[in-house]
Write a protein that holds these residues in place. Structure first.
Motif, PDB file in Angstrom:
ATOM      1  N   GLU A 282     -65.834 101.135 -62.327  1.00  0.00           N
ATOM      2  CA  GLU A 282     -65.735  99.815 -62.954  1.00  0.00           C
ATOM      3  C   GLU A 282     -64.427  99.117 -62.584  1.00  0.00           C
ATOM      4  O   GLU A 282     -64.372  97.885 -62.541  1.00  0.00           O
ATOM      5  CB  GLU A 282     -65.872  99.952 -64.470  1.00  0.00           C
ATOM      6  N   ALA A 283     -63.380  99.889 -62.300  1.00  0.00           N
ATOM      7  CA  ALA A 283     -62.123  99.276 -61.863  1.00  0.00           C
ATOM      8  C   ALA A 283     -62.289  98.561 -60.530  1.00  0.00           C
ATOM      9  O   ALA A 283     -61.554  97.608 -60.229  1.00  0.00           O
ATOM     10  CB  ALA A 283     -61.036 100.338 -61.753  1.00  0.00           C
ATOM     11  N   ALA A 284     -63.254  99.001 -59.730  1.00  0.00           N
ATOM     12  CA  ALA A 284     -63.523  98.369 -58.432  1.00  0.00           C
ATOM     13  C   ALA A 284     -64.584  97.276 -58.526  1.00  0.00           C
ATOM     14  O   ALA A 284     -65.008  96.748 -57.494  1.00  0.00           O
ATOM     15  CB  ALA A 284     -63.957  99.418 -57.416  1.00  0.00           C
ATOM     16  N   GLY A 285     -65.023  96.948 -59.731  1.00  0.00           N
ATOM     17  CA  GLY A 285     -65.990  95.872 -59.907  1.00  0.00           C
ATOM     18  C   GLY A 285     -67.419  96.319 -60.068  1.00  0.00           C
ATOM     19  O   GLY A 285     -68.318  95.478 -60.184  1.00  0.00           O
ATOM     20  N   GLY A 286     -67.669  97.630 -60.070  1.00  0.00           N
ATOM     21  CA  GLY A 286     -69.026  98.124 -60.253  1.00  0.00           C
ATOM     22  C   GLY A 286     -69.394  98.267 -61.720  1.00  0.00           C
ATOM     23  O   GLY A 286     -68.586  98.015 -62.623  1.00  0.00           O
ATOM     24  N   LYS A 287     -70.641  98.688 -61.951  1.00  0.00           N
ATOM     25  CA  LYS A 287     -71.133  98.897 -63.310  1.00  0.00           C
ATOM     26  C   LYS A 287     -71.746 100.289 -63.401  1.00  0.00           C
ATOM     27  O   LYS A 287     -72.227 100.831 -62.396  1.00  0.00           O
ATOM     28  CB  LYS A 287     -72.181  97.840 -63.680  1.00  0.00           C
ATOM     29  N   LEU A 288     -71.738 100.858 -64.589  1.00  0.00           N
ATOM     30  CA  LEU A 288     -72.332 102.177 -64.795  1.00  0.00           C
ATOM     31  C   LEU A 288     -73.049 102.195 -66.135  1.00  0.00           C
ATOM     32  O   LEU A 288     -72.499 101.745 -67.148  1.00  0.00           O
ATOM     33  CB  LEU A 288     -71.267 103.274 -64.741  1.00  0.00           C
ATOM     34  N   ALA A 289     -74.267 102.715 -66.109  1.00  0.00           N
ATOM     35  CA  ALA A 289     -75.054 102.869 -67.335  1.00  0.00           C
ATOM     36  C   ALA A 289     -75.526 104.309 -67.421  1.00  0.00           C
ATOM     37  O   ALA A 289     -76.052 104.854 -66.443  1.00  0.00           O
ATOM     38  CB  ALA A 289     -76.246 101.912 -67.329  1.00  0.00           C
ATOM     39  N   GLU A 290     -75.316 104.933 -68.566  1.00  0.00           N
ATOM     40  CA  GLU A 290     -75.781 106.306 -68.789  1.00  0.00           C
ATOM     41  C   GLU A 290     -77.120 106.253 -69.507  1.00  0.00           C
ATOM     42  O   GLU A 290     -77.244 105.649 -70.578  1.00  0.00           O
ATOM     43  CB  GLU A 290     -74.752 107.082 -69.607  1.00  0.00           C
ATOM     44  N   LEU A 291     -78.124 106.895 -68.908  1.00  0.00           N
ATOM     45  CA  LEU A 291     -79.489 106.842 -69.417  1.00  0.00           C
ATOM     46  C   LEU A 291     -80.049 108.252 -69.529  1.00  0.00           C
ATOM     47  O   LEU A 291     -79.682 109.140 -68.745  1.00  0.00           O
ATOM     48  CB  LEU A 291     -80.363 105.997 -68.487  1.00  0.00           C
ATOM     49  N   PRO A 292     -80.964 108.478 -70.479  1.00  0.00           N
ATOM     50  CA  PRO A 292     -81.438 109.849 -70.717  1.00  0.00           C
ATOM     51  C   PRO A 292     -82.364 110.387 -69.639  1.00  0.00           C
ATOM     52  O   PRO A 292     -82.353 111.591 -69.352  1.00  0.00           O
ATOM     53  CB  PRO A 292     -82.159 109.744 -72.066  1.00  0.00           C
ATOM     54  N   ASP A 293     -83.198 109.530 -69.021  1.00  0.00           N
ATOM     55  CA  ASP A 293     -84.167 110.029 -68.045  1.00  0.00           C
ATOM     56  C   ASP A 293     -84.552 108.914 -67.075  1.00  0.00           C
ATOM     57  O   ASP A 293     -84.094 107.764 -67.193  1.00  0.00           O
ATOM     58  CB  ASP A 293     -85.408 110.587 -68.747  1.00  0.00           C
TER      59      ASP A 293
ATOM     60  N   LEU B 230     -77.644  96.246 -55.930  1.00  0.00           N
ATOM     61  CA  LEU B 230     -77.995  97.637 -55.642  1.00  0.00           C
ATOM     62  C   LEU B 230     -77.945  98.460 -56.924  1.00  0.00           C
ATOM     63  O   LEU B 230     -76.986  98.360 -57.698  1.00  0.00           O
ATOM     64  CB  LEU B 230     -77.020  98.224 -54.613  1.00  0.00           C
ATOM     65  N   PHE B 231     -78.988  99.278 -57.116  1.00  0.00           N
ATOM     66  CA  PHE B 231     -79.038 100.226 -58.226  1.00  0.00           C
ATOM     67  C   PHE B 231     -79.088 101.629 -57.640  1.00  0.00           C
ATOM     68  O   PHE B 231     -79.984 101.950 -56.855  1.00  0.00           O
ATOM     69  CB  PHE B 231     -80.256  99.960 -59.114  1.00  0.00           C
ATOM     70  N   VAL B 232     -78.112 102.449 -58.020  1.00  0.00           N
ATOM     71  CA  VAL B 232     -77.995 103.810 -57.502  1.00  0.00           C
ATOM     72  C   VAL B 232     -78.342 104.778 -58.622  1.00  0.00           C
ATOM     73  O   VAL B 232     -77.633 104.854 -59.636  1.00  0.00           O
ATOM     74  CB  VAL B 232     -76.572 104.092 -56.980  1.00  0.00           C
ATOM     75  N   VAL B 233     -79.433 105.508 -58.442  1.00  0.00           N
ATOM     76  CA  VAL B 233     -79.859 106.496 -59.432  1.00  0.00           C
ATOM     77  C   VAL B 233     -79.127 107.801 -59.136  1.00  0.00           C
ATOM     78  O   VAL B 233     -79.274 108.378 -58.053  1.00  0.00           O
ATOM     79  CB  VAL B 233     -81.383 106.690 -59.387  1.00  0.00           C
ATOM     80  N   LEU B 234     -78.338 108.266 -60.104  1.00  0.00           N
ATOM     81  CA  LEU B 234     -77.497 109.451 -59.903  1.00  0.00           C
ATOM     82  C   LEU B 234     -77.821 110.503 -60.963  1.00  0.00           C
ATOM     83  O   LEU B 234     -77.431 110.353 -62.129  1.00  0.00           O
ATOM     84  CB  LEU B 234     -76.017 109.063 -59.982  1.00  0.00           C
ATOM     85  N   PRO B 235     -78.525 111.573 -60.601  1.00  0.00           N
ATOM     86  CA  PRO B 235     -78.694 112.684 -61.546  1.00  0.00           C
ATOM     87  C   PRO B 235     -77.335 113.297 -61.885  1.00  0.00           C
ATOM     88  O   PRO B 235     -76.490 113.491 -61.006  1.00  0.00           O
ATOM     89  CB  PRO B 235     -79.584 113.671 -60.777  1.00  0.00           C
ATOM     90  N   ARG B 236     -77.120 113.610 -63.135  1.00  0.00           N
ATOM     91  CA  ARG B 236     -75.805 114.062 -63.587  1.00  0.00           C
ATOM     92  C   ARG B 236     -75.354 115.336 -62.878  1.00  0.00           C
ATOM     93  O   ARG B 236     -74.157 115.533 -62.645  1.00  0.00           O
ATOM     94  CB  ARG B 236     -75.832 114.276 -65.108  1.00  0.00           C
TER      95      ARG B 236
END
Length: 314
Positions: free
Chosen positions: A139-150, A250-256
């Motif tokens: 987020e410091a570089a201007g991106g966004k992050l959302a934590e989702l259950p599945d 762009l949406f990047v799906v990242l498994p934890r």
């Protein structure tokens, strides 16, 4: 009559002036000619030799001789030129070593350490710290992050963003995890086109324009490094790199479980796999595209997506 006499005197005086000037010029030319003729013959010989050397230097080809006509002789000629070049290089390096007052280094120096130091290879954050640091740095570089259950929740998140931003074209990689997002049944009835990279087998050239026209790109991350706030996306025939580079958002799906602490943890498997297994593209994405000119005028989204969101799953 007095006036006529004055004009004649003036004319005579002018004639004398012109004549005197001509006489001086003639004398100067004569003196110069005399000096040239009096020059020693050695000087003339040296001047002629210098002129001849200049002309021959301009006409002489590299190497001192013209290239031979036969192929075998030409190879020998080129080999000799190469040896001459090497000798000049050696002399040049020897001269530098002499000026430095030390012998030349002819062997590769021994490196006592190779790669990251041990303390850094052992450095690790807890899963909670990794997620927090990834968010902070991304987020410091201007991106966004959302934590989702599945993945189903991630699909609903992307669908909501598509409605909010009025996206009409979505392009995703051909990954089983991304199929579980359910974007097609959720958005196609609403007039939003959802396509899968190279689903018709037409190849890269056919799909590049579609990637450039896409409003959203959806990719599956191969890994992420919390310390640098970067996600890693590798390319393959079924997941072209254009999906992450050309769309507007762009949406990047990242498994934890793919979230690592250090960047080296993502690079080591690539090194161990060898060059033969190296993908055509390995992209580390640390936020939206940011470009600045020499005056430091920052522009977002010029060389890549201007909106990048990580969906951390699990």
């Amino acid at each position: 009559m007095g006036e006529d006499m004055k004009r004649q005197q003036a004319s005579a005086a002018g004639g004398e002036g012109v004549g005197a000037g001509r006489a001086v010029d003639s004398a100067a030319q004569s003196t110069a000619s005399t000096r040239e003729s009096a020059a020693p013959p050695e000087a003339a010989t040296q001047a002629a030799a210098s002129a001849g050397q200049s002309e021959s230097a301009q006409a002489e080809p590299p190497g001192g001789t013209a290239p031979p006509e036969s192929a075998a002789s030409r190879r020998e000629w080129l080999s000799e030129l190469e040896e001459q070049s090497k000798r000049r290089q050696q002399a040049f390096m020897d001269g530098i070593a002499a000026k430095l007052g030390r012998p030349r280094q002819l062997e590769r120096p021994v490196q006592p350490r190779r790669g990251a130091p041990a303390f850094w290879r052992e450095f690790q954050w807890s899963p909670e710290e990794r997620a927090a640091k990834l968010r902070e740095h991304f987020e410091a570089a201007g991106g966004k992050l959302a934590e989702l259950p599945d993945l189903e929740a991630a699909g609903r998140f992307i669908a909501e963003q598509a409605r909010e931003m009025k996206a009409r074209r979505i392009l995703r990689q051909d990954e089983a995890e991304l199929a579980r997002l359910g974007l097609e049944p959720a958005l196609e009835p609403e007039g939003c086109e959802v396509r899968v990279w190279n689903e018709d087998g037409a190849g890269r050239e056919s799909w590049l324009p579609r990637a450039a026209e896409a409003d959203f790109g959806v990719v599956l991350a191969d890994g992420a490094a919390a310390y640098t706030g970067s996600v890693c996306v590798r390319s393959a025939p079924h997941k072209g790199r254009s999906v992450s580079l050309l769309p507007t958002a762009l949406f990047v799906v990242l498994p934890r479980e793919r979230l690592a602490t250090r960047l080296g943890e993502l690079l080591l498997p690539l090194d161990e796999a060898g060059r033969e297994a190296m993908p055509a593209g390995v992209h580390f994405i640390s936020g939206p595209s940011r470009s600045a000119d020499i005056e430091n005028d920052l522009t977002i989204g010029v060389h890549g997506p201007g909106i990048v969101t990580i969906l951390l799953i699990g």
